[in-house]
Design an enzyme around this catalytic site. Structure first.
Site, PDB file in Angstrom:
ATOM      1  N   GLY A  42       6.566   2.512   7.714  1.00  0.00           N
ATOM      2  CA  GLY A  42       6.739   2.139   6.491  1.00  0.00           C
ATOM      3  C   GLY A  42       8.150   1.307   6.067  1.00  0.00           C
ATOM      4  N   ASP A  61       2.349   7.593  12.207  1.00  0.00           N
ATOM      5  CA  ASP A  61       2.229   6.679  11.247  1.00  0.00           C
ATOM      6  C   ASP A  61       0.428   6.911  11.397  1.00  0.00           C
ATOM      7  OD1 ASP A  61       3.852   4.601   9.388  1.00  0.00           O
ATOM      8  OD2 ASP A  61       1.759   4.827   9.275  1.00  0.00           O
ATOM      9  N   ASP A  82      -2.905  11.069  11.740  1.00  0.00           N
ATOM     10  CA  ASP A  82      -3.079  11.227  10.382  1.00  0.00           C
ATOM     11  C   ASP A  82      -2.665  12.693  10.039  1.00  0.00           C
ATOM     12  OD1 ASP A  82      -3.880  12.012   7.635  1.00  0.00           O
ATOM     13  OD2 ASP A  82      -5.317  10.357   7.809  1.00  0.00           O
ATOM     14  N   SER A 105      13.123  12.298  -4.299  1.00  0.00           N
ATOM     15  CA  SER A 105      13.327  11.253  -5.380  1.00  0.00           C
ATOM     16  C   SER A 105      13.847  11.472  -6.548  1.00  0.00           C
ATOM     17  CB  SER A 105      11.987  10.561  -5.708  1.00  0.00           C
ATOM     18  OG  SER A 105      11.930   9.549  -6.912  1.00  0.00           O
ATOM     19  N   TYR A 111       2.426  12.333  -8.517  1.00  0.00           N
ATOM     20  CA  TYR A 111       3.288  11.924  -7.447  1.00  0.00           C
ATOM     21  C   TYR A 111       4.829  12.606  -7.514  1.00  0.00           C
ATOM     22  CZ  TYR A 111       7.263   9.306  -5.533  1.00  0.00           C
ATOM     23  OH  TYR A 111       8.485   8.986  -5.057  1.00  0.00           O
ATOM     24  N   LYS A 147       7.020  15.630  -5.182  1.00  0.00           N
ATOM     25  CA  LYS A 147       8.375  15.796  -4.653  1.00  0.00           C
ATOM     26  C   LYS A 147       8.886  17.045  -5.129  1.00  0.00           C
ATOM     27  CE  LYS A 147       8.154  11.879  -2.651  1.00  0.00           C
ATOM     28  NZ  LYS A 147       7.977  11.861  -1.080  1.00  0.00           N
ATOM     29  N   ASN A 191      16.525   3.782  -6.609  1.00  0.00           N
ATOM     30  CA  ASN A 191      15.601   2.631  -6.300  1.00  0.00           C
ATOM     31  C   ASN A 191      15.768   1.970  -5.105  1.00  0.00           C
ATOM     32  OD1 ASN A 191      15.131   3.569  -9.081  1.00  0.00           O
ATOM     33  ND2 ASN A 191      13.837   1.923  -9.351  1.00  0.00           N
TER      34      ASN A 191
HETATM   35  C1  UD1 Z   1       9.071   4.411  -9.480  1.00  0.00           C
HETATM   36  C2  UD1 Z   1       8.863   5.811  -9.455  1.00  0.00           C
HETATM   37  C3  UD1 Z   1       9.627   6.538  -8.442  1.00  0.00           C
HETATM   38  C4  UD1 Z   1       9.498   5.819  -7.284  1.00  0.00           C
HETATM   39  C5  UD1 Z   1       9.717   4.400  -7.088  1.00  0.00           C
HETATM   40  C6  UD1 Z   1       9.513   3.701  -5.659  1.00  0.00           C
HETATM   41  C7  UD1 Z   1       8.868   7.191 -11.661  1.00  0.00           C
HETATM   42  C8  UD1 Z   1       8.908   7.234 -12.989  1.00  0.00           C
HETATM   43  N1  UD1 Z   1       9.295   6.090 -11.066  1.00  0.00           N
HETATM   44  O1  UD1 Z   1      10.542   3.945  -9.788  1.00  0.00           O
HETATM   45  O2  UD1 Z   1       9.607   7.953  -8.520  1.00  0.00           O
HETATM   46  O3  UD1 Z   1      10.093   6.763  -6.255  1.00  0.00           O
HETATM   47  O4  UD1 Z   1       8.960   3.751  -8.186  1.00  0.00           O
HETATM   48  O5  UD1 Z   1       8.242   3.684  -5.558  1.00  0.00           O
HETATM   49  O6  UD1 Z   1       8.145   7.875 -11.222  1.00  0.00           O
HETATM   50  N2  UD1 Z   1       9.617  -3.302 -13.951  1.00  0.00           N
HETATM   51  C9  UD1 Z   1       9.158  -4.321 -14.862  1.00  0.00           C
HETATM   52  N3  UD1 Z   1       8.344  -5.092 -14.332  1.00  0.00           N
HETATM   53  C10 UD1 Z   1       7.582  -4.934 -13.356  1.00  0.00           C
HETATM   54  C11 UD1 Z   1       7.924  -3.804 -12.406  1.00  0.00           C
HETATM   55  C12 UD1 Z   1       8.997  -2.898 -13.106  1.00  0.00           C
HETATM   56  O7  UD1 Z   1       9.982  -4.700 -15.805  1.00  0.00           O
HETATM   57  O8  UD1 Z   1       6.602  -5.524 -12.849  1.00  0.00           O
HETATM   58  C13 UD1 Z   1      10.789  -2.406 -14.613  1.00  0.00           C
HETATM   59  C14 UD1 Z   1      10.415  -0.975 -14.883  1.00  0.00           C
HETATM   60  O9  UD1 Z   1      10.136  -0.813 -16.286  1.00  0.00           O
HETATM   61  C15 UD1 Z   1      11.661  -0.233 -14.514  1.00  0.00           C
HETATM   62  C16 UD1 Z   1      12.322  -1.130 -13.201  1.00  0.00           C
HETATM   63  O10 UD1 Z   1      11.754  -2.201 -13.314  1.00  0.00           O
HETATM   64  O11 UD1 Z   1      12.461  -0.414 -15.482  1.00  0.00           O
HETATM   65  C17 UD1 Z   1      12.035  -0.544 -12.023  1.00  0.00           C
HETATM   66  O12 UD1 Z   1      10.681  -0.166 -11.773  1.00  0.00           O
HETATM   67  P1  UD1 Z   1      10.285   0.258 -10.401  1.00  0.00           P
HETATM   68  O13 UD1 Z   1      10.589  -0.625  -9.318  1.00  0.00           O
HETATM   69  O14 UD1 Z   1       8.647   0.475 -10.585  1.00  0.00           O
HETATM   70  O15 UD1 Z   1      10.605   1.677 -10.214  1.00  0.00           O
HETATM   71  P2  UD1 Z   1      10.968   2.920 -11.049  1.00  0.00           P
HETATM   72  O16 UD1 Z   1       9.611   2.968 -11.818  1.00  0.00           O
HETATM   73  O17 UD1 Z   1      12.216   2.971 -11.190  1.00  0.00           O
END
Ligand code: UD1
Length: 337
Positions: free
Chosen positions: A10, A31, A58, A125, A150, A154, A179
Site C-alpha cells: 500500500g 498483503d 488475507d 491516526s 473507521y 483506530k 495527513n
Molecule cells: C481523512 C480522515 C483521516 C484519515 C485520512 C487518510 C477523518 C475526519 N479524516 O483525513 O482519519 O486518516 O483521511 O485517509 O476521519 N478536501 C477538499 N476537497 C476534496 C477532498 C478534501 O476540500 O475533494 C479538504 C477536506 O475538507 C479537508 C482537507 O481537504 O479539509 C483534507 O481532506 P482529506 O485529504 O480527505 O483528509 P482528512 O479528512 O483530513
C-alpha cells in the site's frame, strides 16, 4: 533481521519497505491485494535493488496468519499497516471495518505474543483527537468520541494493544499520522487510490491531469484565516522513516514504556487554499476548483506538536509541502503516461 510489514504494497507500507531495506532489514510483506497491486514489488526493486519477500494473505483468515508465523518464526517485529481507511465507506459498512481492522489486529497480536521478539508498530491516526481544543496537538490531548467506525477502529486498536502489552511480552509504538501525502522522489512508488479519490492531494493531481473536471473545496466559512480547513500534510517518505526509527527504538530497548505514542506531522498547518496554491506553483498548472459546502464530519483544524517525536524518538520531518506536492505530481504524470 527480518521484519513483517502488513499492507506492505500500500501507500505508506511500500514507502516504509523501501526505508527498511535501505537500513539493511529483510522484509516480508503480507498483503491481500484488495487495495494494492503486485506491481508495487517492481517499484520497490527499482529503488532498492532488492525484492522483498511477499506472501499474499488475507489477515482475516486466522489459520493463514497462524501458518505464516510458523514459517517466519524468526522475525524481529511487525509493522502493521493493513487496514481499510475510507471514512464514508466505514459509515456505510461498519462491520467490514471492524472485521478488517480489529479481527486482523487480534490475530496478529495472538501470534506476536508467541514470538521471542514481540515488537509491534501500529498505524494510528490524528483522527483519535477529533477537533482538539488546543493547537498544536500534543500526544496527551484527550481522545474524543470517534466520528466514524473507521476512527473508532483506530481508537479500539490502540486500546487492544495497550491491554495486551500490559500482560504479555509485547512492546509497541503507536504512530498517529496527520495527513500523509506525496510519493517517492523516483516516482517508482506512490499513492494509487481506487476509483474517485476521497483525499485532497490525489484529487488535486487527478484534476490537474484532466481525469477529474474540477476540485470541490469543502467549505470556506471555517474560522480560519482564509476560511478553509487546516491540516498538517506530511511527506510519506518522512513518515516511512519514522517507522524504521520506531522499530530500532524497540529493538535497542530504548523505549521507556511498553507502549509509546507519537504524533507524526510537520508541526505546520496548511489550509486547503494554501495547498492548492502551492500545487499550482510547483506544477505550473492552473487548477480548476470551486468552493462548495462543507463535507460532513470535517474538523476545522488539526496540526501536530512534533516535540515528542523530535526529542524522544529523534525524528523530524525534513521535506516541505512543496516537495511533497511536486513528488505527488511527478507520480501522477508517470502513472498516466
Ligand atoms: C481523512 C480522515 C483521516 C484519515 C485520512 C487518510 C477523518 C475526519 N479524516 O483525513 O482519519 O486518516 O483521511 O485517509 O476521519 N478536501 C477538499 N476537497 C476534496 C477532498 C478534501 O476540500 O475533494 C479538504 C477536506 O475538507 C479537508 C482537507 O481537504 O479539509 C483534507 O481532506 P482529506 O485529504 O480527505 O483528509 P482528512 O479528512 O483530513
Amino acid at each position: 533481521m527480518k521484519v513483517v510489514v502488513t499492507g506492505g504494497l500500500g501507500f505508506i507500507g511500500s514507502h516504509t519497505v523501501v526505508e527498511l531495506q535501505n537500513e539493511g532489514f529483510e522484509v516480508v510483506i503480507i498483503d491481500n491485494l484488495s487495495n494494492a497491486s503486485e506491481k508495487v514489488l517492481d517499484g520497490i526493486y527499482n529503488i532498492t535493488g532488492q525484492k522483498p519477500l511477499f506472501e499474499k494473505i488475507d489477515l482475516r483468515e486466522k489459520s493463514a496468519v497462524q501458518h505464516f508465523f510458523k514459517k517466519y518464526h524468526d522475525v524481529v517485529g511487525i509493522i502493521h499497516f493493513a487496514a481499510s481507511k475510507a471514512v464514508g465507506e466505514s459509515v456505510e459498512n461498519p462491520l467490514l471495518y471492524y472485521e478488517n481492522n480489529i479481527n486482523t489486529l487480534v490475530y496478529l497480536l495472538q501470534e506476536l505474543t508467541a514470538l521471542p521478539q514481540a515488537n509491534f508498530i501500529f498505524s494510528s491516526s490524528c483522527t483519535v483527537y477529533g477537533q482538539a481544543e488546543k493547537m498544536p496537538i500534543t500526544e496527551d490531548a484527550s481522545v474524543q468520541p470517534a466520528m466514524s467506525p473507521y476512527g473508532n477502529t483506530k481508537q479500539i486498536g490502540e486500546e487492544i494493544i495497550r491491554d495486551t502489552a500490559k500482560v504479555t511480552n509485547v512492546n509497541a509504538v503507536l504512530l498517529r499520522y496527520f495527513n500523509p501525502i506525496g510519493a517517492h522522489a523516483s516516482a517508482e512508488i506512490g499513492e494509487l487510490p481506487l476509483g474517485v479519490p476521497q483525499n485532497l492531494v490525489p484529487f488535486i493531481t487527478q484534476t490537474a491531469m484532466g481525469l477529474r473536471e474540477k476540485l470541490s473545496v469543502f467549505g470556506n466559512d471555517y474560522p480560519t484565516p482564509d476560511g478553509t480547513c487546516i491540516r498538517d500534510y506530511i511527506h510519506v517518505v518522512d513518515l516511512a522513516k519514522a517507522h524504521v526509527i520506531a522499530l530500532q527504538r524497540l529493538l535497542n530497548e530504548q523505549n521507556v514504556e511498553k507502549v509509546e505514542t507519537f504524533n507524526l506531522g510537520t508541526g505546520t498547518g496548511s489550509s486547503v487554499l494554501e495547498v492548492i496554491h502551492a500545487f499550482e506553483k510547483v506544477s505550473g498548472q492552473k487548477l480548476n476548483y470551486q468552493i462548495v459546502g462543507r463535507r460532513e464530519g470535517d474538523i476545522t483544524s488539526a496540526y501536530a506538536s512534533t516535540n515528542k517525536a523530535n526529542t524522544v524518538l529523534g525524528w523530524k520531518a525534513q521535506l516541505s509541502l512543496e516537495e511533497a506536492l511536486a513528488s505527488a505530481w511527478k507520480w501522477e504524470q508517470k502513472i498516466r503516461s
